[in-house]
Each structure stands twice: as structure tokens, then as C-alpha cells.
Write a protein that holds these residues in place. Structure first.
Motif, PDB file in Angstrom:
ATOM      1  N   LYS A 282      -3.295  25.978  -7.003  1.00 37.28           N
ATOM      2  CA  LYS A 282      -4.683  25.509  -6.647  1.00 37.28           C
ATOM      3  C   LYS A 282      -4.637  23.934  -6.833  1.00 37.28           C
ATOM      4  CE  LYS A 282      -7.764  29.031  -8.257  1.00 37.28           C
ATOM      5  NZ  LYS A 282      -8.795  29.460  -9.136  1.00 37.28           N
ATOM      6  N   ASP A 283      -5.647  23.084  -6.038  1.00 33.37           N
ATOM      7  CA  ASP A 283      -5.748  21.692  -6.242  1.00 33.37           C
ATOM      8  C   ASP A 283      -5.972  21.175  -7.302  1.00 33.37           C
ATOM      9  OD1 ASP A 283      -5.536  18.990  -5.624  1.00 33.37           O
ATOM     10  OD2 ASP A 283      -6.933  19.123  -4.033  1.00 33.37           O
ATOM     11  N   SER A 284      -5.592  20.298  -8.039  1.00 33.59           N
ATOM     12  CA  SER A 284      -6.297  20.046  -9.310  1.00 33.59           C
ATOM     13  C   SER A 284      -6.226  18.518  -9.769  1.00 33.59           C
ATOM     14  CB  SER A 284      -5.438  20.862 -10.704  1.00 33.59           C
ATOM     15  OG  SER A 284      -4.189  20.372 -10.615  1.00 33.59           O
ATOM     16  N   LYS A 285      -6.827  17.800 -10.446  1.00 36.10           N
ATOM     17  CA  LYS A 285      -6.783  16.519 -10.818  1.00 36.10           C
ATOM     18  C   LYS A 285      -5.285  16.236 -11.471  1.00 36.10           C
ATOM     19  CE  LYS A 285      -9.109  12.944 -13.401  1.00 36.10           C
ATOM     20  NZ  LYS A 285     -10.124  12.355 -14.156  1.00 36.10           N
ATOM     21  N   GLU A 286      -5.103  17.092 -12.162  1.00 35.87           N
ATOM     22  CA  GLU A 286      -3.492  17.057 -12.758  1.00 35.87           C
ATOM     23  C   GLU A 286      -2.470  16.846 -12.012  1.00 35.87           C
ATOM     24  OE1 GLU A 286      -5.996  19.503 -13.798  1.00 35.87           O
ATOM     25  OE2 GLU A 286      -6.484  18.408 -15.268  1.00 35.87           O
ATOM     26  N   MET A 287      -2.550  17.542 -10.702  1.00 40.04           N
ATOM     27  CA  MET A 287      -1.420  17.703  -9.793  1.00 40.04           C
ATOM     28  C   MET A 287      -1.514  16.410  -9.258  1.00 40.04           C
ATOM     29  SD  MET A 287      -0.923  20.126  -6.693  1.00 40.04           S
ATOM     30  CE  MET A 287      -0.896  21.756  -7.485  1.00 40.04           C
ATOM     31  N   ARG A 288      -2.847  15.866  -8.714  1.00 39.35           N
ATOM     32  CA  ARG A 288      -2.954  14.589  -8.074  1.00 39.35           C
ATOM     33  C   ARG A 288      -2.476  13.436  -8.908  1.00 39.35           C
ATOM     34  NH1 ARG A 288      -6.642  14.313  -3.673  1.00 39.35           N
ATOM     35  NH2 ARG A 288      -6.885  16.285  -2.735  1.00 39.35           N
ATOM     36  N   GLU A 289      -2.727  13.462 -10.260  1.00 38.67           N
ATOM     37  CA  GLU A 289      -2.195  12.379 -11.165  1.00 38.67           C
ATOM     38  C   GLU A 289      -0.865  12.092 -10.975  1.00 38.67           C
ATOM     39  OE1 GLU A 289      -4.362  13.098 -14.894  1.00 38.67           O
ATOM     40  OE2 GLU A 289      -6.009  11.670 -14.370  1.00 38.67           O
ATOM     41  N   GLN A 290      -0.224  13.593 -11.125  1.00 38.88           N
ATOM     42  CA  GLN A 290       1.278  13.715 -11.118  1.00 38.88           C
ATOM     43  C   GLN A 290       1.812  13.068  -9.898  1.00 38.88           C
ATOM     44  OE1 GLN A 290       2.716  17.549 -11.473  1.00 38.88           O
ATOM     45  NE2 GLN A 290       4.646  17.192 -10.749  1.00 38.88           N
ATOM     46  N   ILE A 291       1.311  13.328  -8.775  1.00 40.21           N
ATOM     47  CA  ILE A 291       1.647  12.590  -7.458  1.00 40.21           C
ATOM     48  C   ILE A 291       1.371  11.174  -7.450  1.00 40.21           C
ATOM     49  CG2 ILE A 291       1.343  12.690  -4.991  1.00 40.21           C
ATOM     50  CD1 ILE A 291       0.595  15.522  -5.487  1.00 40.21           C
ATOM     51  N   MET A 292       0.277  10.481  -7.768  1.00 40.32           N
ATOM     52  CA  MET A 292       0.035   9.339  -7.910  1.00 40.32           C
ATOM     53  C   MET A 292       0.681   8.505  -8.643  1.00 40.32           C
ATOM     54  SD  MET A 292      -2.130   6.853  -6.866  1.00 40.32           S
ATOM     55  CE  MET A 292      -3.699   7.578  -6.299  1.00 40.32           C
TER      56      MET A 292
ATOM     57  N   ALA B 130       0.934  -1.226   0.092  1.00 39.40           N
ATOM     58  CA  ALA B 130       0.020   0.006   0.021  1.00 39.40           C
ATOM     59  C   ALA B 130       0.765   1.245   0.028  1.00 39.40           C
ATOM     60  CB  ALA B 130      -0.803   0.059   1.058  1.00 39.40           C
ATOM     61  N   ILE B 131       0.196   2.156  -0.496  1.00 38.53           N
ATOM     62  CA  ILE B 131       0.879   3.795  -0.754  1.00 38.53           C
ATOM     63  C   ILE B 131      -0.179   4.225   0.118  1.00 38.53           C
ATOM     64  CG2 ILE B 131       1.042   5.801  -1.939  1.00 38.53           C
ATOM     65  CD1 ILE B 131       2.070   4.024  -4.182  1.00 38.53           C
ATOM     66  N   SER B 132       0.354   4.908   1.370  1.00 33.97           N
ATOM     67  CA  SER B 132      -0.744   5.270   2.460  1.00 33.97           C
ATOM     68  C   SER B 132      -1.354   6.768   1.908  1.00 33.97           C
ATOM     69  CB  SER B 132       0.048   5.485   3.636  1.00 33.97           C
ATOM     70  OG  SER B 132       1.020   6.610   3.820  1.00 33.97           O
ATOM     71  N   ALA B 133      -2.452   7.030   2.547  1.00 37.03           N
ATOM     72  CA  ALA B 133      -3.274   8.283   2.412  1.00 37.03           C
ATOM     73  C   ALA B 133      -2.369   9.198   2.815  1.00 37.03           C
ATOM     74  CB  ALA B 133      -4.272   8.127   3.058  1.00 37.03           C
ATOM     75  N   THR B 134      -1.716   9.314   4.027  1.00 38.65           N
ATOM     76  CA  THR B 134      -0.803  10.184   4.463  1.00 38.65           C
ATOM     77  C   THR B 134       0.252  10.411   3.633  1.00 38.65           C
ATOM     78  OG1 THR B 134      -1.343   9.308   6.704  1.00 38.65           O
ATOM     79  CG2 THR B 134       0.515  10.665   6.545  1.00 38.65           C
ATOM     80  N   GLU B 135       1.102   9.510   3.195  1.00 35.15           N
ATOM     81  CA  GLU B 135       1.909   9.770   1.987  1.00 35.15           C
ATOM     82  C   GLU B 135       1.456  10.639   0.948  1.00 35.15           C
ATOM     83  OE1 GLU B 135       5.765   7.200  -0.208  1.00 35.15           O
ATOM     84  OE2 GLU B 135       4.009   6.173   1.076  1.00 35.15           O
ATOM     85  N   PHE B 136       0.580  10.186   0.299  1.00 34.43           N
ATOM     86  CA  PHE B 136      -0.082  10.949  -0.759  1.00 34.43           C
ATOM     87  C   PHE B 136      -0.472  12.442  -0.491  1.00 34.43           C
ATOM     88  CE2 PHE B 136      -3.421  12.525  -3.461  1.00 34.43           C
ATOM     89  CZ  PHE B 136      -3.183  12.057  -4.914  1.00 34.43           C
ATOM     90  N   GLU B 137      -1.148  12.459   0.748  1.00 36.11           N
ATOM     91  CA  GLU B 137      -1.645  13.865   1.202  1.00 36.11           C
ATOM     92  C   GLU B 137      -0.345  14.671   1.535  1.00 36.11           C
ATOM     93  OE1 GLU B 137      -4.714  12.971   4.095  1.00 36.11           O
ATOM     94  OE2 GLU B 137      -5.913  12.462   2.564  1.00 36.11           O
ATOM     95  N   THR B 138       0.561  14.205   2.200  1.00 40.08           N
ATOM     96  CA  THR B 138       1.827  14.999   2.475  1.00 40.08           C
ATOM     97  C   THR B 138       2.458  15.513   1.278  1.00 40.08           C
ATOM     98  OG1 THR B 138       2.067  13.672   4.518  1.00 40.08           O
ATOM     99  CG2 THR B 138       3.937  14.905   3.518  1.00 40.08           C
ATOM    100  N   ARG B 139       2.537  14.376   0.190  1.00 38.78           N
ATOM    101  CA  ARG B 139       3.245  14.940  -1.047  1.00 38.78           C
ATOM    102  C   ARG B 139       2.451  16.246  -1.630  1.00 38.78           C
ATOM    103  NH1 ARG B 139       6.659  12.066  -4.362  1.00 38.78           N
ATOM    104  NH2 ARG B 139       7.007  10.729  -2.633  1.00 38.78           N
ATOM    105  N   LEU B 140       1.085  15.807  -1.645  1.00 37.55           N
ATOM    106  CA  LEU B 140       0.266  16.971  -2.299  1.00 37.55           C
ATOM    107  C   LEU B 140       0.427  18.471  -1.469  1.00 37.55           C
ATOM    108  CD1 LEU B 140      -2.053  17.814  -4.224  1.00 37.55           C
ATOM    109  CD2 LEU B 140      -3.616  16.948  -2.349  1.00 37.55           C
TER     110      LEU B 140
END
Length: 560
Positions: free
Chosen positions: A72-82, A51-61
């Protein structure tokens, strides 16, 4: 906590505790286990069961948004992080599978050598400073940070081993050196179809012929331009200020923010009637039904395009004015409403392009008759040719001086190098012209035989010169060793990317798509000795309980 344990390594209790941790990690994440220890809650993704934790994802964001300054938060930014987190985890897993390890001692030494964890005076590692920076600067727990360090070390070992096996021959280096250092220079004349559009007017008979013979072309064009024909019902509030007066501008900005808040929570039209400085205030700021092309202010146009129906925009700063706009609704037009105008546009564009190509072909025929002469001769712009047969050169010169100077249509790219995308200075993108510049054109056949399109225009080109690097310069560069290093770096990157794609193709990756939806994300609070999710603070609802990681190895497991 590894650093702290190292400082206290003489303690029997610490040794016992450390042994229990090692056994637990080996049992949980050892070879062949393939399972994660995710408890109740969500994970952002799973990579081969890990698993990649929710915390790891949100911290990177949160950190990425901080890096870009409240972006601004965006789908593109989140896909980049994912994608980045998945790639990192795949890389670490593959390195582990290949037998690479990083011992606890290596993790300790790597962390202790980092300057940010050392005191300014003694330059010695400080555990308290380390813990504080990791918890609040890195926004994670010490345990998670140390596992990230371990994964990074393992990945670096793999990368270093792969690169150490690469080699670049002199022949390979010469080919790349020649390609990078050869240059060309082109003369060109651009024919813009838009310059011909006024010459053409569609007759009713021609329009009817288009309707019957080019139905698919019309339908496809309408589908592409449908958004251009869309109309929006828009209201606006304008707060003016004296341009160049910073104090007045600040005052107006404050007023605009206040007005926006009122308009967003109340009746926009009523607020516009009371507060707007624009003539539309009498109608509640109503602009009526408008197309994007009719909105003069670029930023306002973009706001209307990106908003949803019912949204109120942010405060938009245009010279001398602040705008707040509301997009109340929109409507799409049907093809029958705009078909005549659309056909006229398409027919005019097609005829204009054909005329531009015909004129370009005429110029090519003239230039090809004497390819060693500049295109200015064929285009009738060469002064020497104009005055060659004139016995009274001085008179001709005076006549020229009295004429209104016109900018030459013949331009030069200047020296440029080869690039696979076909981007040419001053022209645009054309792989055909790039190929011509470096392969097909020569001194004898300097004029390209056909008109070529690039970025909406039609071009005639002639090769002015082409130069290739000599062997002596290559030998000098080779001695500096920079050529080989650059090539090996590129080969290493290409090798790792290819290997990464192969690993990704056989991996089982599960994405939690809910993490790709933009929302307000605050930095999670971290506490020593807990996972990020469980330390999210009192009253918080954690998404996951623990972040699994690749197998931690004992010191004697470090194989490279």
C-alpha cells in the motif's frame, strides 16, 4: 543514447551533434551555475537549486511498490523515497564539487558491460535491448538513465578515494575484536508485578489521597491511555466457511468480495441483514459501541483502529470466517467517566511493582551471602541443599518424584556478546545489566546488588561466567585479513555518513510536501528522447518538463 553514438562515432553529423550537447550541458550545469533548468510544472524537491523530477520520484515509488508486492502507498514509504533521492543528489553534488568526474567513455563502458544489456548468444551489447530495458524495465528515458549512471560513477570514485585513505591499527583491531568476541552468561530470576496485582485493593481513603496528591500522574496516564478508552460504533458482516476445505473457502472469499462491494456502495446494515452468517444480522450487523480491547479478532481490531469514520474495511480472513466491518463513528470519554478505574489501575500497578522489588531485594540479600552458589540455592530450589542433611537420600528422592514438578524460576541467558543497546537474551533491554555483565560483576561479586527493571519486569541476576578472547586467536584472525577489511568497511561507512551529514547541514533543500501524500500512482510511460514527464502519454498532465543533472564531463575531464 551514448551507446548508439559510440557505435556511430565515425559520422561527422553525430560528432557535431555530440559537441553541441556537450556545450549546452556545460553552459547549463557547469561550475558556479547552481541553477536548474526546470520549466513549467512541479518537481518533487530541489537540492541546492537542482530539481528532483516528479517522474524520478514517481518511478521510484512504483518500483518500490512492485518490489514489495502491491504494498500500500503510504506517507512513510514516500518519505523514505524522498530522503533517499535527496541523499543521492547531495552525494553526487558534493563529489562533483570535490573535483570528481565521470567521462562519457566511462559511462559508455559501464553500461555496455552490464549483462542485462547484452545478447544471450554473443554476449555483445545491444542498443535496442538496452533501450527497451531502460524504457520499460527501469521506467525511465535513456538520457536520464545515463545521467544516473554518471552520478553513480562519480559517487563511487569519491567513496573509493575516501576509503583508500583509511587505516586501522592493530590496537584498534584488538579492541574491537575483544569487544565483539567476549561473552557472558547470567542466571536470573524475574519478578512480574502483574503477579502481585490481585493482592491489592484500593480503599476509598487511598483513592481520595491519590486524587489530591498525584493529580499530574493521573492526567498524564489518561492522556496516554485515551485511545484505549475510545469507543467505536461498529457493524459487521460475517461469511462463514468450512475450515480446512479450500474449495469452500475460495467460494466464501468470492462471496465476501461481492458482499463488500455491495456494502461499500449501498446500505451496510441492509446488506448485513440479507447476507451475514452472524447472529448480529437481525440488527444489521450492529456490534454497538465497543472498545478495541473487546474485539477478539486481531485483524478486525486493527482494521477498526486504522479506518476513518464511515469506512468499510477490506475482507479480513479469520479461521472459518471472512469479516467485513464498518466503523460508523467514534467517541472519546472524559477523565471523570473513568477516573476511579484509572486510579485503581495506577495504584495497583505501583504497589505491585514495589512488592516485586522488595521480594527481589530479599533474594539478592540471600544470594549475596554466597555468590559462588547458584541462585537456585537462594531461591530454595536446589535439590542438593534440600537433601544434604537427610540421612535417607533415597526416601527424599522418592518424595520428590511423587511431587508435582514445578518449572524453575531461575533461568540462564546462555552465552551472549556485548551490545550497546543493552539487549539481553531472555531478559529484555537493560543497559545497567549489560554493563554489569561485562564490567562490574566478578567471581567474588557475582550477584548484582540491586533489582533492575527491564521490559516491565524486575530482575535479580548473577554472573555465571565471563570469557574474553585470547591473543593467539586474534593473531590467527588478523592473518586472514578479514578483521582489517571489516573494520575499514565500517570506518568507511562511518566516515561517509559523517561527511554526508555535514553536507546536508549546509545544503539548501526544498521539499514539495504534496509528494508525501499517499495516492494511486501509475508507472509513467517512457519514450526515447524525451523526459519522463513529457512522455507521460497523451492527455496526461506532466508535472515537470526536464530533470537537471550534475555537469556531464568530456572524456578528458575524468580526473580519477
Amino acid at each position: 543514447m551514448l551507446g548508439y553514438m559510440r557505435e556511430q562515432r565515425r559520422s561527422i553529423l553525430i560528432y557535431a551533434f555530440f559537441s553541441i550537447i556537450i556545450v549546452t550541458f556545460v553552459l547549463s550545469f557547469g561550475p558556479g551555475s547552481g541553477a536548474s533548468c526546470v520549466k513549467a510544472g512541479q518537481s518533487a524537491a530541489k537540492v541546492n537549486g537542482e530539481a528532483i523530477s516528479a517522474t524520478e520520484f514517481e518511478t521510484r515509488l512504483v518500483r518500490l511498490r512492485e518490489l514489495y508486492g502491491d504494498r500500500k502507498d503510504s506517507k512513510e514509504m514516500r518519505e523514505q523515497i524522498m530522503n533517499g533521492l535527496i541523499t543521492e543528489r547531495l552525494f553526487a553534488q558534493a563529489a562533483h564539487e570535490a573535483g570528481f568526474r565521470a567521462s562519457d567513455e566511462e559511462v559508455i563502458e559501464t553500461i555496455e558491460k552490464q549483462p542485462q544489456f547484452q545478447t544471450k548468444k554473443t554476449k555483445a551489447f545491444s542498443y535496442e535491448r538496452y533501450k527497451q530495458i531502460v524504457n520499460w524495465g527501469e521506467r525511465t528515458s535513456v538520457a536520464e538513465f545515463e545521467e544516473r549512471t554518471r552520478r553513480r560513477l562519480i559517487a563511487e570514485k569519491l567513496d573509493g578515494t575516501v576509503r583508500s585513505l583509511l587505516w586501522a591499527s592493530e590496537g584498534e583491531l584488538w579492541s574491537e575484536f575483544e569487544e565483539k568476541n567476549r561473552t557472558a552468561n547470567l542466571e536470573y530470576v524475574a519478578f512480574d508485578p502483574k503477579d502481585y496485582e490481585k493482592q491489592f485493593k484500593l480503599t476509598p481513603e487511598e483513592a481520595q489521597k491519590w486524587k489530591t496528591t498525584k493529580r499530574k500522574e493521573i492526567d498524564d496516564a489518561f492522556a496516554k491511555r485515551k485511545a484505549d478508552y475510545r469507543e467505536y460504533f461498529v457493524r459487521q458482516i460475517v461469511i462463514g466457511y468450512e475450515a480446512g476445505n479450500d474449495a469452500k473457502k475460495d467460494e466464501a472469499r468470492k462471496k465476501a468480495d461481492e458482499v463488500r462491494a455491495l456494502a461499500k456502495s449501498g446500505d451496510f446494515a441492509e446488506v448485513a441483514k440479507k447476507e451475514s452468517h452472524d447472529t448480529t444480522k437481525e440488527k444489521g450487523g450492529e456490534l454497538g459501541w465497543v472498545k478495541l480491547s473487546t474485539i477478539a479478532a486481531d485483524q478486525v481490531r486493527n482494521e477498526v483502529l486504522l479506518m476513518k469514520d464511515g469506512d468499510v474495511s477490506r475482507v479480513v480472513d479469520e479461521p472459518g470466517r471472512f469479516f467485513v466491518v464498518k466503523r460508523e463513528k467514534h467517541r472519546d470519554v472524559e477523565l471523570k467517566q473513568v477516573e476511579d478505574d484509572l486510579i485503581a489501575d495506577l495504584a495497583r500497578a505501583a504497589a505491585s511493582k514495589e512488592k516485586a522489588k522488595a521480594d527481589a531485594a530479599t533474594l539478592i540479600a540471600k544470594a549475596a551471602a554466597d555468590p559462588k552458589k547458584s541462585l537456585k540455592v537462594a531461591a530454595g530450589e536446589d535439590d542438593a541443599e534440600k537433601t544434604k542433611d537427610n540421612k535417607d537420600g533415597k526416601k527424599a528422592g522418592k518424595e520428590k518424584d511423587s511431587e508435582k514438578e514445578k518449572e524453575s524460576r531461575v533461568k540462564e541467558t546462555g552465552d551472549f556478546g556485548w551490545n550497546a543497546h543493552g539487549r539481553l537474551v531472555g531478559i529484555g533491554t537493560s543497559k545497567a545489566l549489560m554493563k554489569a555483565a561485562f564490567k562490574s560483576l566478578s567471581d567474588e561479586k557475582a550477584v548484582h546488588p540491586t533489582p533492575e527493571e527491564a521490559d516491565g519486569k524486575v530482575y535479580v541476576v548473577r554472573l555465571v561466567k565471563r570469557e574474553t578472547p585470547n591473543a593467539a586467536r586474534f593473531a590467527e584472525e588478523l592473518k586472514k585479513k578479514g578483521l582489517r577489511k571489516e573494520r575499514l568497511d565500517m570506518k568507511g561507512w562511518q566516515t561517509m555518513m559523517g561527511w554526508q551529514e555535514a553536507v546536508r547541514s549546509r545544503a539548501k533543500v526544498e521539499r514539495n510536501t504534496s509528494f508525501l501524500l499517499p495516492e494511486r500512482v501509475e508507472a509513467p510511460e517512457k519514450r526515447e528522447g524525451t523526459s519522463g514527464a513529457s512522455a507521460a502519454g497523451a492527455g496526461a498532465k506532466p508535472r515537470i518538463q526536464i530533470t537537471p543533472s550534475p555537469e556531464p564531463a568530456r572524456r578528458d575531464d575524468a580526473r580519477r
